[in-house]
Write a protein that holds these residues in place. Structure first.
Motif, short mmCIF file in Angstrom:
data_model
loop_
_atom_site.label_atom_id
_atom_site.label_comp_id
_atom_site.label_asym_id
_atom_site.label_seq_id
_atom_site.Cartn_x
_atom_site.Cartn_y
_atom_site.Cartn_z
N ARG A 1 0.80 -1.22 0.00
CA ARG A 1 0.00 0.00 0.00
C ARG A 1 0.84 1.28 0.00
N LYS B 1 -10.23 -5.76 -1.12
CA LYS B 1 -11.02 -4.62 -0.64
C LYS B 1 -10.12 -3.43 -0.32
N LEU B 2 -8.97 -3.71 0.32
CA LEU B 2 -8.04 -2.64 0.68
C LEU B 2 -7.50 -1.94 -0.57
N GLN C 1 -10.05 0.38 -2.19
CA GLN C 1 -10.30 1.58 -1.40
C GLN C 1 -9.17 2.61 -1.50
N HIS C 2 -7.94 2.16 -1.77
CA HIS C 2 -6.80 3.06 -1.64
C HIS C 2 -5.95 3.26 -2.90
N HIS D 1 -16.81 0.58 -5.75
CA HIS D 1 -16.03 0.29 -4.55
C HIS D 1 -14.72 1.07 -4.47
N CYS D 2 -14.35 1.75 -5.55
CA CYS D 2 -13.06 2.45 -5.59
C CYS D 2 -13.17 3.86 -5.01
N ARG D 3 -12.01 4.44 -4.72
CA ARG D 3 -11.99 5.86 -4.35
C ARG D 3 -12.45 6.68 -5.55
#
Length: 362
Positions: A77, A112-113, A116-117, A135-137
């Motif tokens: 990440r 999922k992480l 999101q990021h 589901h994305c930013r």
């Protein structure tokens, strides 16, 4: 600059995940980029490399990492701006009941992480892009990278149009791991319905290894169903060539690669009436509701009893493959430019070109 590509999941059984990596993320597919595959041997080394060694490589360099198989490790990440994941579908979030325990444990949370990021993704269809965007930013970009379809089974369609328009028996075929998401039980029920509507000897050949769940055992007792298990390419070709139509009854797919590959044999493709299958098959598909086997069987009977149905679907299949491969070629050019631009943004980065080439996969 090296463009690292996670190949750690290769070398095991070959499913859609592995085939997409081989088709789209090999040195040949990404030429002229300076692709450096990262490999492993065995499950333990695969997990260790994905979890620790790939983050270490990025920490020690300004390189780019492509993740075409498993979702990127949580330890990647901090390097999200230099990681480009390829997302095959959204099942890890939306169909958890259809996942085995390993997928829920090892893949769902990192998936999922990442959504999101991470700022950018590649994906296989416009339908998957639409689903992932929920589901994305908000500022994430999702670029299409559709695979070119090769004649991997060396199928021929030239003699199919001359076969009897009233097959006896009617032979359906499907490919895929036997697990709940593929919903092969619905295909078996449809065969039963076809047997009651004028095709008494209708059969279903299922080519694919036994996965998790109890569908394999349920299918073993179904009339007309043959479970072939995993088969070599030559045997798959023979089974496809003997079939009258290819059927898919999956609850959902990110793409449905075998549907397109079967079209090299001129096979009519029966698939659920859902956006992804409409996108993949366009006007060449026979779209049904797998949850209603009687209605689906009636629709298939009506379609496959016209005098020229075989010749019609040979033509439609060829047209659809041409359409799809033109889209895939355009995607490849865009992705090469995207990765090159991403590499140029990195500090002290030279253009990531190792040699001139116009080679394309397939």
């Amino acid at each position: 600059m090296a463009i690292y590509v996670d190949h750690t999941h290769l070398g095991r059984h070959v499913t859609g995940l592995e085939r997409i990596t081989q088709e789209l993320f090999s040195r040949e597919a990404l030429a002229p980029l300076n692709v450096v595959p990262v490999t492993s041997y065995g499950t333990a080394q695969m997990v260790a490399t994905q979890t620790f060694r790939l983050p270490w490589r990025l920490a020690m360099s300004s390189s780019i990492l492509l993740c075409p198989g498993f979702p990127p490790s949580p330890l990647l990440r901090p390097f999200a701006s230099r990681v480009l994941p390829y997302m095959h579908d959204d099942f890890l979030l939306t169909r958890r009941a259809d996942l085995n325990a390993r997928a829920r444990l090892y893949m769902a949370a990192p998936f999922k992480l990442a959504l999101q990021h991470y700022p950018r993704f590649l994906t296989n269809s416009d339908d998957t892009r639409r689903k992932l965007s929920a589901h994305c930013r908000s500022d994430a970009t999702i670029s299409l990278y559709r695979p070119p379809i090769r004649n991997v089974f060396d199928l021929q369609s030239r003699h199919r149009a001359g076969r009897d328009a009233r097959p006896r028996p009617l032979r359906l075929v499907t490919l895929g791991t036997v697990e709940p998401r593929k919903n092969f039980v619905a295909a078996a029920k449809l065969v039963e319905a076809l047997r009651a509507l004028g095709f008494p000897g209708a059969t279903l050949d299922i080519v694919g290894r036994q996965g998790w769940g109890d569908d394999w055992h349920r299918l073993k007792s179904s009339n007309g169903v043959t479970l072939h298990g995993y088969q070599p390419t030559e045997r798959v070709r023979d089974i496809l060539d003997a079939a009258d139509a290819f059927i898919c009854t999956s609850h959902d797919e990110g793409l449905g690669l075998p549907l397109l590959e079967a079209q090299y044999g001129g096979l009519p493709i029966i698939a659920p009436d859902a956006p992804v299958f409409r996108e993949v098959l366009d006007e060449s598909g026979i779209f049904i509701a797998p949850s209603d086997p009687a209605a689906a069987a009636a629709q298939i009977v009506a379609t496959l009893t016209s005098a020229a149905w075989r010749a019609e679907y040979v033509t439609l299949a060829a047209q659809n493959l041409q359409r799809w491969n033109m889209l895939a070629a355009s995607d490849r050019d865009n992705v090469i430019e995207l990765i090159s631009e991403l590499a140029r943004r990195q500090p002290s980065a030279a253009p990531p070109v190792s040699r001139p080439s116009s080679a394309r996969p397939g």
